[in-house]
Design an enzyme around this catalytic site. Structure first.
Site, short mmCIF file in Angstrom:
data_model
loop_
_atom_site.label_atom_id
_atom_site.label_comp_id
_atom_site.label_asym_id
_atom_site.label_seq_id
_atom_site.Cartn_x
_atom_site.Cartn_y
_atom_site.Cartn_z
N CYS A 1 76.41 28.32 23.02
CA CYS A 1 75.78 27.62 24.14
C CYS A 1 74.28 27.73 23.94
CB CYS A 1 76.20 28.31 25.44
SG CYS A 1 75.44 27.63 26.92
N CYS B 1 73.21 20.89 22.47
CA CYS B 1 74.09 21.44 23.51
C CYS B 1 75.50 21.30 22.93
CB CYS B 1 73.97 20.64 24.80
SG CYS B 1 75.26 21.00 26.01
N THR B 2 76.26 22.39 22.97
CA THR B 2 77.56 22.33 22.29
C THR B 2 78.53 21.35 22.96
OG1 THR B 2 78.18 24.35 23.48
CG2 THR B 2 77.40 24.60 21.22
#
Ligand code: DGL
Length: 219
Positions: free
Chosen positions: A70, A177-178
């Site tokens: 994250c 952003c994952t």
């Protein structure tokens, strides 16, 4: 080895699934914080507090490494966690500003990330270290993580974002952003001429190197 993976939500699942493919003989455990996702619109203090609470099962299970999958938690909480839990190896995920800055031919890159990542001092440091001589565009992606968490990624206007950054001459887009990894295919299809960067495979290499160094130091 035992690797714990944390994200506020389903972005971490993407990373954990890929790590399971790359490390099939290792034990990968993934936890999220479904009750509090998205983190990206929260304050640094909240992000630190929520991340610390959510990773307790991974700490108690004595993982060899904990991956903060994250960007929001990494940029706001990893320094604190490393200090609070010095015996644990934390591997973070940050926007790939450095590789993007190296790859760009136009001198303009776009970073797609949450508001909490973009306003973090960690991200400011990344830009001042690696992107001093290039232009960094940060399109508004504030609602994306929540939309993806709800399984509605198809409703996100990826083409519009690409058109916006293209009009400003960007040739590299960083998925910072994952959650946005779930949009990678859409980005690749809509912008085959641009470089789309996300760090999952680089993180796997980093984990393998960090753990083998840690193990050889113990022997
Ligand atoms: N997946 C997280 C990241 O990489 C953020 C999602 C959220 O806003 O909680 O930044």
């Amino acid at each position: 080895m035992k690797i714990g993976v944390f994200d506020s939500g389903r972005g971490g699942k993407y990373v954990a699934d890929r790590l399971t493919e790359i490390f099939p003989n290792d034990q990968i455990t993934y936890v999220n914080d479904h009750a509090h996702v998205p983190y990206g619109s929260r304050t640094p203090d909240e992000i630190r507090r929520l991340t610390e609470a959510a990773i307790q099962p991974l700490l108690q299970a004595k993982n060899d490494a904990i991956v903060l999958a994250c960007n929001t938690a990494t940029t706001n909480a990893i320094a604190y966690l490393r200090q609070a839990y010095p015996a644990t190896l934390f591997v973070g995920i940050e926007p790939m500003v450095k590789p993007a800055a190296r790859l760009t031919e136009t001198g303009v890159i776009a970073v797609c990330a949450t508001p909490a990542t973009l306003t973090s001092s960690n991200y400011a440091r990344l830009k001042s270290l690696h992107a001093k001589d290039i232009e960094v565009i940060e399109p508004d992606c504030a609602t994306w993580a929540e939309t993806i968490e709800l399984g509605l990624s198809d409703t996100i206007d990826v083409a519009g974002t690409i058109a916006e950054v293209r009009s400003k001459n960007a040739d590299v887009i960083v998925l910072g952003c994952t959650h946005y990894h779930y949009l990678k295919k859409q980005f690749l299809e809509a912008a085959p001429d641009m470089r789309i960067l996300e760090p999952t495979d680089a993180i796997a290499g980093h984990i393998a190197r960090s753990l083998s160094t840690a193990h050889s130091q113990l022997q």
